[in-house]
Design a protein around this motif. Structure first.
Motif, PDB file in Angstrom:
ATOM      1  N   GLU A 280       5.231 -61.124  -8.271  1.00 14.56           N
ATOM      2  CA  GLU A 280       6.446 -60.459  -8.747  1.00 14.56           C
ATOM      3  C   GLU A 280       6.287 -58.937  -8.706  1.00 14.56           C
ATOM      4  O   GLU A 280       5.401 -58.362  -9.329  1.00 14.56           O
ATOM      5  CB  GLU A 280       6.773 -60.897 -10.174  1.00 14.56           C
ATOM      6  CG  GLU A 280       8.060 -60.255 -10.694  1.00 14.56           C
ATOM      7  CD  GLU A 280       8.410 -60.723 -12.109  1.00 14.56           C
ATOM      8  OE1 GLU A 280       9.270 -60.075 -12.725  1.00 14.56           O
ATOM      9  OE2 GLU A 280       7.818 -61.712 -12.584  1.00 14.56           O
ATOM     10  N   ASN A 281       7.153 -58.308  -7.937  1.00 14.48           N
ATOM     11  CA  ASN A 281       7.114 -56.855  -7.786  1.00 14.48           C
ATOM     12  C   ASN A 281       8.509 -56.402  -7.355  1.00 14.48           C
ATOM     13  O   ASN A 281       8.844 -56.451  -6.180  1.00 14.48           O
ATOM     14  CB  ASN A 281       6.064 -56.446  -6.750  1.00 14.48           C
ATOM     15  CG  ASN A 281       5.823 -54.953  -6.730  1.00 14.48           C
ATOM     16  OD1 ASN A 281       6.749 -54.150  -6.753  1.00 14.48           O
ATOM     17  ND2 ASN A 281       4.555 -54.570  -6.692  1.00 14.48           N
ATOM     18  N   ARG A 282       9.283 -55.965  -8.305  1.00 19.76           N
ATOM     19  CA  ARG A 282      10.683 -55.639  -8.036  1.00 19.76           C
ATOM     20  C   ARG A 282      10.865 -54.545  -6.980  1.00 19.76           C
ATOM     21  O   ARG A 282      11.679 -54.719  -6.060  1.00 19.76           O
ATOM     22  CB  ARG A 282      11.379 -55.242  -9.340  1.00 19.76           C
ATOM     23  CG  ARG A 282      12.864 -54.946  -9.155  1.00 19.76           C
ATOM     24  CD  ARG A 282      13.586 -54.800 -10.481  1.00 19.76           C
ATOM     25  NE  ARG A 282      14.947 -54.338 -10.299  1.00 19.76           N
ATOM     26  CZ  ARG A 282      15.944 -55.083  -9.867  1.00 19.76           C
ATOM     27  NH1 ARG A 282      15.730 -56.365  -9.574  1.00 19.76           N
ATOM     28  NH2 ARG A 282      17.146 -54.597  -9.738  1.00 19.76           N
ATOM     29  N   PRO A 283      10.131 -53.419  -7.051  1.00 21.65           N
ATOM     30  CA  PRO A 283      10.317 -52.380  -6.027  1.00 21.65           C
ATOM     31  C   PRO A 283      10.032 -52.889  -4.604  1.00 21.65           C
ATOM     32  O   PRO A 283      10.799 -52.615  -3.678  1.00 21.65           O
ATOM     33  CB  PRO A 283       9.304 -51.297  -6.434  1.00 21.65           C
ATOM     34  CG  PRO A 283       9.133 -51.486  -7.898  1.00 21.65           C
ATOM     35  CD  PRO A 283       9.207 -52.968  -8.107  1.00 21.65           C
ATOM     36  N   VAL A 284       8.926 -53.628  -4.452  1.00 21.67           N
ATOM     37  CA  VAL A 284       8.582 -54.165  -3.131  1.00 21.67           C
ATOM     38  C   VAL A 284       9.641 -55.158  -2.668  1.00 21.67           C
ATOM     39  O   VAL A 284      10.057 -55.151  -1.493  1.00 21.67           O
ATOM     40  CB  VAL A 284       7.197 -54.852  -3.164  1.00 21.67           C
ATOM     41  CG1 VAL A 284       6.930 -55.587  -1.851  1.00 21.67           C
ATOM     42  CG2 VAL A 284       6.103 -53.827  -3.432  1.00 21.67           C
ATOM     43  N   ASN A 285      10.099 -55.994  -3.583  1.00 21.29           N
ATOM     44  CA  ASN A 285      11.123 -56.978  -3.253  1.00 21.29           C
ATOM     45  C   ASN A 285      12.423 -56.309  -2.804  1.00 21.29           C
ATOM     46  O   ASN A 285      13.068 -56.756  -1.843  1.00 21.29           O
ATOM     47  CB  ASN A 285      11.378 -57.887  -4.455  1.00 21.29           C
ATOM     48  CG  ASN A 285      12.321 -59.027  -4.130  1.00 21.29           C
ATOM     49  OD1 ASN A 285      13.518 -58.951  -4.375  1.00 21.29           O
ATOM     50  ND2 ASN A 285      11.787 -60.102  -3.566  1.00 21.29           N
ATOM     51  N   ILE A 286      12.786 -55.227  -3.497  1.00 23.03           N
ATOM     52  CA  ILE A 286      14.010 -54.497  -3.147  1.00 23.03           C
ATOM     53  C   ILE A 286      13.880 -53.865  -1.762  1.00 23.03           C
ATOM     54  O   ILE A 286      14.812 -53.920  -0.944  1.00 23.03           O
ATOM     55  CB  ILE A 286      14.319 -53.406  -4.197  1.00 23.03           C
ATOM     56  CG1 ILE A 286      14.758 -54.060  -5.510  1.00 23.03           C
ATOM     57  CG2 ILE A 286      15.406 -52.461  -3.696  1.00 23.03           C
ATOM     58  CD1 ILE A 286      14.940 -53.089  -6.659  1.00 23.03           C
ATOM     59  N   ILE A 287      12.715 -53.282  -1.464  1.00 26.56           N
ATOM     60  CA  ILE A 287      12.501 -52.635  -0.168  1.00 26.56           C
ATOM     61  C   ILE A 287      12.557 -53.660   0.967  1.00 26.56           C
ATOM     62  O   ILE A 287      13.248 -53.458   1.978  1.00 26.56           O
ATOM     63  CB  ILE A 287      11.137 -51.901  -0.156  1.00 26.56           C
ATOM     64  CG1 ILE A 287      11.176 -50.701  -1.093  1.00 26.56           C
ATOM     65  CG2 ILE A 287      10.796 -51.437   1.275  1.00 26.56           C
ATOM     66  CD1 ILE A 287       9.833 -50.056  -1.318  1.00 26.56           C
ATOM     67  N   ILE A 288      11.843 -54.782   0.800  1.00 20.67           N
ATOM     68  CA  ILE A 288      11.843 -55.811   1.836  1.00 20.67           C
ATOM     69  C   ILE A 288      13.243 -56.407   2.000  1.00 20.67           C
ATOM     70  O   ILE A 288      13.706 -56.637   3.118  1.00 20.67           O
ATOM     71  CB  ILE A 288      10.831 -56.926   1.498  1.00 20.67           C
ATOM     72  CG1 ILE A 288       9.407 -56.360   1.478  1.00 20.67           C
ATOM     73  CG2 ILE A 288      10.910 -58.056   2.534  1.00 20.67           C
ATOM     74  CD1 ILE A 288       8.369 -57.346   0.980  1.00 20.67           C
TER      75      ILE A 288
END
Length: 222
Positions: A53-61
């Motif tokens: 779980e990593n919101r910033p990485v998820n948003i970027i991808i």
């Protein structure tokens, strides 16, 4: 026999164009499957309540995938011409179409991968976690096997979409049946060539769908 029925069709060019279409589709499907699988896994694993779980990485991808899916393919080809020139050395021919085909299809398949993974019973994943399974074990022993029927079905749909992409790429010099239909058919007013190119594309689509359905049914144990 065929030469007599369709005298305006150069069959040597038809077979050559068919090979080019199959070549472009085959290579791009393999690359799309690998890249799309990686992106889809990252989207799933970095989402809320998941292993990485990593919101910033998820948003970027997620943004990369959404942008990739949103750009019309014909525009994507034009945008990638400088990159294609650097990678391949030319902007014409079947190899020159591959970067755009892969970049255009991978985000589309990545979303299918993410959806397939989300459909897996959370209890199966939690059970693997409770037994101390490593992330790699969960991915290769739980997530991928459980979602494989949906993944195969998804890559079948993507492969068929890629055939349509190759036809568009052909219109601007990438070769294949699309190029044949445009240059030999449309530009020269040769309806026979256009019809034959269309029929051959349909045959390839039917074969891919047939093979995809057989594999999906064979691995679906539900």
């Amino acid at each position: 026999m065929l030469e007599q029925l369709l005298p305006e069709v150069n069959w040597e060019k038809v077979w050559s164009a068919t090979y080019e279409t199959v070549y472009m589709t085959g290579l791009s499907v393999i690359a799309t499957f690998i890249l799309g699988l990686i992106l889809g896994l990252l989207l799933f694993l970095t989402s809320k309540n998941n292993i990485w779980e990593n919101r910033p990485v998820n948003i970027i991808i997620g943004a990369i995938v959404n942008v990739g899916r949103s750009i019309p393919f014909i525009i994507l080809i034009i945008l990638l011409l400088p990159v294609t020139k650097v990678i391949v050395g030319t902007i014409l021919g079947v190899n020159a179409a591959l970067p755009a085909l892969i970049i255009g299809a991978a985000p589309f398949y990545a979303r299918m991968v993410e959806i397939a993974l989300r459909e897996i019973d959370k209890g199966v994943i939690e059970a693997a976690k409770s037994m101390g399974a490593k992330t790699s074990t969960i991915i290769f022993k739980v997530l991928l096997p459980e979602s494989m029927p949906a993944l195969v079905s998804g890559i079948t749909v993507t492969a068929i979409a890629l055939i349509g992409y190759t036809a568009m790429a052909g219109a601007i010099g990438a070769g294949g049946l699309g190029n044949l239909a445009f240059l030999e058919g449309f530009n020269r007013g040769n309806t026979e060539v256009t019809i034959i190119a269309t029929i051959f594309i349909l045959i390839i689509v039917f074969i891919i769908q047939f093979i995809g359905d057989i594999i999906t049914k064979a691995i679906d144990k539900r």
